[in-house]
Design a protein around this motif. Structure first.
Motif, PDB file in Angstrom:
ATOM      1  N   GLU A 102       0.835  -1.194   0.000  1.00  0.00           N
ATOM      2  CA  GLU A 102       0.000   0.000   0.000  1.00  0.00           C
ATOM      3  C   GLU A 102       0.880   1.259   0.000  1.00  0.00           C
ATOM      4  O   GLU A 102       1.962   1.255   0.596  1.00  0.00           O
ATOM      5  CB  GLU A 102      -0.905   0.016   1.223  1.00  0.00           C
ATOM      6  CG  GLU A 102      -1.890  -1.139   1.271  1.00  0.00           C
ATOM      7  CD  GLU A 102      -2.736  -1.101   2.532  1.00  0.00           C
ATOM      8  OE1 GLU A 102      -2.485  -0.215   3.379  1.00  0.00           O
ATOM      9  OE2 GLU A 102      -3.625  -1.957   2.664  1.00  0.00           O
ATOM     10  N   PRO A 103       0.425   2.335  -0.642  1.00  0.00           N
ATOM     11  CA  PRO A 103       1.197   3.575  -0.595  1.00  0.00           C
ATOM     12  C   PRO A 103       1.336   4.056   0.849  1.00  0.00           C
ATOM     13  O   PRO A 103       0.401   3.929   1.642  1.00  0.00           O
ATOM     14  CB  PRO A 103       0.356   4.558  -1.425  1.00  0.00           C
ATOM     15  CG  PRO A 103      -0.511   3.689  -2.279  1.00  0.00           C
ATOM     16  CD  PRO A 103      -0.782   2.459  -1.469  1.00  0.00           C
ATOM     17  N   PRO A 104       2.498   4.586   1.210  1.00  0.00           N
ATOM     18  CA  PRO A 104       2.658   5.092   2.584  1.00  0.00           C
ATOM     19  C   PRO A 104       1.737   6.271   2.843  1.00  0.00           C
ATOM     20  O   PRO A 104       1.469   7.081   1.956  1.00  0.00           O
ATOM     21  CB  PRO A 104       4.136   5.518   2.643  1.00  0.00           C
ATOM     22  CG  PRO A 104       4.531   5.731   1.218  1.00  0.00           C
ATOM     23  CD  PRO A 104       3.713   4.778   0.409  1.00  0.00           C
ATOM     24  N   THR A 105       1.225   6.339   4.044  1.00  0.00           N
ATOM     25  CA  THR A 105       0.362   7.441   4.461  1.00  0.00           C
ATOM     26  C   THR A 105       1.163   8.391   5.338  1.00  0.00           C
ATOM     27  O   THR A 105       1.633   8.008   6.406  1.00  0.00           O
ATOM     28  CB  THR A 105      -0.851   6.920   5.249  1.00  0.00           C
ATOM     29  OG1 THR A 105      -1.592   6.017   4.421  1.00  0.00           O
ATOM     30  CG2 THR A 105      -1.755   8.063   5.677  1.00  0.00           C
TER      31      THR A 105
END
Length: 220
Positions: A102-105
């Protein structure tokens, strides 16, 4: 919690997968051991869940058949030790190899304060950023120390790589924050003066959309 169908990837939280990963080694670990490991490594790049969250996730994983546990009465106090099951090992191995990353938040409280800098003043913002730099320096120093000591055992080789990355990350964060402090002076010089009645100048929403259309047209 319902058990997953045979062959299906379990639906776990990010913390759940992290805990399974920590238990993928051959050693049994207590909840306290896991929390210490998180403090030694994961907190530099993934956060640090509270004890209550760790124990809650461990119970869920055990209920799903991904872990087993036993009471250990040795030592000065009783504790519960957790071990991954073959099913848990299969699940976490598949997750590590097959699941999309998942893309980093990014949630950066200091940058949020800068974004709302019109509610503050340059001196206060710079003081806030100085405190942020002090935090960065502590994290970098600790990450560098843990990275050095991770070299003590070959089985920590991958953990050492992550800690070396954390060391470099905080060095970069410090450089970015120092530049941010310089940028504040330019922002203060360019920001429109507050109007009558203390009203803060801000473009009408129609202007926002006009700028957005121009930006999209430029990309096209």
């Amino acid at each position: 919690m319902t058990e997953p169908e045979s062959g299906a990837m379990p639906s776990l939280s990010a913390t759940g997968w992290a805990l399974l990963g920590m238990l993928s080694y051959e050693t049994e670990l207590s909840g306290y051991d896991i929390r210490k490991w998180i403090d030694w490594s994961m907190r530099y790049y993934y956060g640090s869940p509270a004890f209550s969250q760790i124990y809650s996730e461990l119970k869920k994983l055990e209920k799903m058949g991904l872990l087993t546990s036993r009471a250990d009465g040795a030592g000065t106090r009783n504790r519960r030790l957790y071990r991954i099951t073959p099913r848990g090992m299969d699940a976490v191995t598949r997750w590590a190899r097959e699941s999309p990353v998942e893309p980093p938040t990014l949630k950066h409280p200091a940058i949020l304060r800068v974004t709302l800098g019109h509610l503050s003043d340059p001196a206060s913002l710079k003081q806030m950023l100085q405190e942020h730099i002090a935090y960065i320096d502590r994290m970098q120093r600790d990450a560098a120390k843990e990275a050095r000591w991770a070299a003590a055992d070959p089985s920590w080789a991958y953990a050492k790589i992550a800690l070396d990355w954390a060391d470099r990350y905080y060095a970069s964060e410090r450089e970015l924050t120092m530049q941010l402090m310089k940028d504040l002076d330019e922002a203060e010089a360019n920001f429109p003066k507050v109007g009558e009645g203390g009203k803060i100048p801000w473009p009408d929403p129609s202007y926002w959309y006009e700028i957005e259309r121009k930006a999209d047209a430029e990309d096209a």
